[in-house]
Every structure is written in structure tokens, then in C-alpha cells.
Write a protein that holds these residues in place. Structure first.
Motif, mmCIF file in Angstrom:
data_model
loop_
_atom_site.group_PDB
_atom_site.id
_atom_site.type_symbol
_atom_site.label_atom_id
_atom_site.label_comp_id
_atom_site.label_asym_id
_atom_site.label_seq_id
_atom_site.Cartn_x
_atom_site.Cartn_y
_atom_site.Cartn_z
ATOM 1 N N ALA A 1 -5.451 -2.990 16.464
ATOM 2 C CA ALA A 1 -4.751 -3.625 15.352
ATOM 3 C C ALA A 1 -3.553 -4.445 15.814
ATOM 4 O O ALA A 1 -3.143 -5.376 15.145
ATOM 5 N N TYR B 1 0.811 -1.218 0.000
ATOM 6 C CA TYR B 1 0.000 0.000 0.000
ATOM 7 C C TYR B 1 0.848 1.273 0.000
ATOM 8 O O TYR B 1 0.557 2.214 -0.729
ATOM 9 N N ARG C 1 -2.494 -3.795 8.791
ATOM 10 C CA ARG C 1 -3.785 -3.573 9.463
ATOM 11 C C ARG C 1 -4.135 -2.091 9.522
ATOM 12 O O ARG C 1 -5.313 -1.736 9.597
ATOM 13 N N GLN C 2 -3.149 -1.212 9.482
ATOM 14 C CA GLN C 2 -3.424 0.233 9.443
ATOM 15 C C GLN C 2 -4.155 0.592 8.156
ATOM 16 O O GLN C 2 -4.997 1.480 8.139
ATOM 17 N N HIS C 3 -3.824 -0.109 7.087
ATOM 18 C CA HIS C 3 -4.459 0.158 5.793
ATOM 19 C C HIS C 3 -5.812 -0.554 5.675
ATOM 20 O O HIS C 3 -6.752 -0.008 5.116
ATOM 21 N N SER C 4 -5.884 -1.768 6.204
ATOM 22 C CA SER C 4 -7.093 -2.576 6.029
ATOM 23 C C SER C 4 -8.180 -2.247 7.053
ATOM 24 O O SER C 4 -9.348 -2.536 6.837
ATOM 25 N N GLY C 5 -7.755 -1.677 8.183
ATOM 26 C CA GLY C 5 -8.713 -1.382 9.247
ATOM 27 C C GLY C 5 -9.012 -2.577 10.138
ATOM 28 O O GLY C 5 -9.810 -2.485 11.064
ATOM 29 N N GLU C 6 -8.353 -3.715 9.868
ATOM 30 C CA GLU C 6 -8.573 -4.918 10.686
ATOM 31 C C GLU C 6 -8.067 -4.673 12.103
ATOM 32 O O GLU C 6 -6.976 -4.143 12.308
ATOM 33 N N LYS C 7 -8.890 -5.048 13.087
ATOM 34 C CA LYS C 7 -8.530 -4.897 14.495
ATOM 35 C C LYS C 7 -8.904 -6.182 15.235
ATOM 36 O O LYS C 7 -9.950 -6.255 15.874
#
Length: 92
Positions: free
Chosen positions: A48, A14, A30-36
Motif C-alpha cells: 500500500a 472511514y 489504502r488500508q481501508h480500500s485494500g489498494e496496493k
């Protein structure tokens, strides 16, 4: 894969930041995907990274306050809180 000092072979697709370990890259993505995936069992807030989750639990939900003022004995959960408190003593 053996990583030599200073080498960062794991690149983010990214933003092109590079990391020394694949696990660090996974956390970064995870900062880009928003996964937490790390959820607080006390309040449900999600994080995250495991480190951010643990820090939240220590600061917010436990009575663990390892940083103690040597002048008045007041305790804090984070070093920066103690530093801020100490600056108040120097204003006296």
C-alpha cells in the motif's frame, strides 16, 4: 493550505483519523480500500505504501545489510535483527 504545528486538517472518511498532509491521508485510505499499487518486481508482492515496498525489497531481495555486530561481524538488514542478535551475545 498552510498547516500549522499540531494541526491535522486531512480526515479519513472511514475512521476519522486525521493527518497533517493529504499524501499521508491517501496512503492511509489504502488500508481501508485494500489498494496496493506498489508491486515488487522480484516476487510480485504488492504494498500500500512506497516505504513498505522499499523495506520489503531491502529485507528480502538485496544483500544490503548495514547493521553489523561489533562483536562478531555478522550483518543484518534491519536494526531489530541486530538487537536480537546482540541479546544472544549477552547470554554467553
Amino acid at each position: 493550505m498552510r498547516v500549522h504545528s499540531g494541526e491535522r486538517p486531512y480526515k479519513c472518511v472511514y475512521c476519522n483519523k486525521a493527518f497533517t498532509a493529504s499524501s499521508i491521508l491517501r496512503t492511509h485510505i489504502r488500508q481501508h480500500s485494500g489498494e496496493k499499487p506498489f508491486k515488487c518486481r522480484h516476487c510480485g508482492k504488492a504494498f500500500a505504501s512506497h516505504a513498505a515496498h522499499d523495506s520489503h525489497v531491502r529485507r528480502t531481495h538485496t544483500k544490503d545489510k548495514p547493521c553489523t555486530c561489533t562483536l562478531c561481524g555478522k550483518s543484518f538488514s534491519q536494526t531489530y535483527e541486530l538487537k536480537l542478535h546482540m541479546s544472544l551475545h549477552s547470554q554467553d
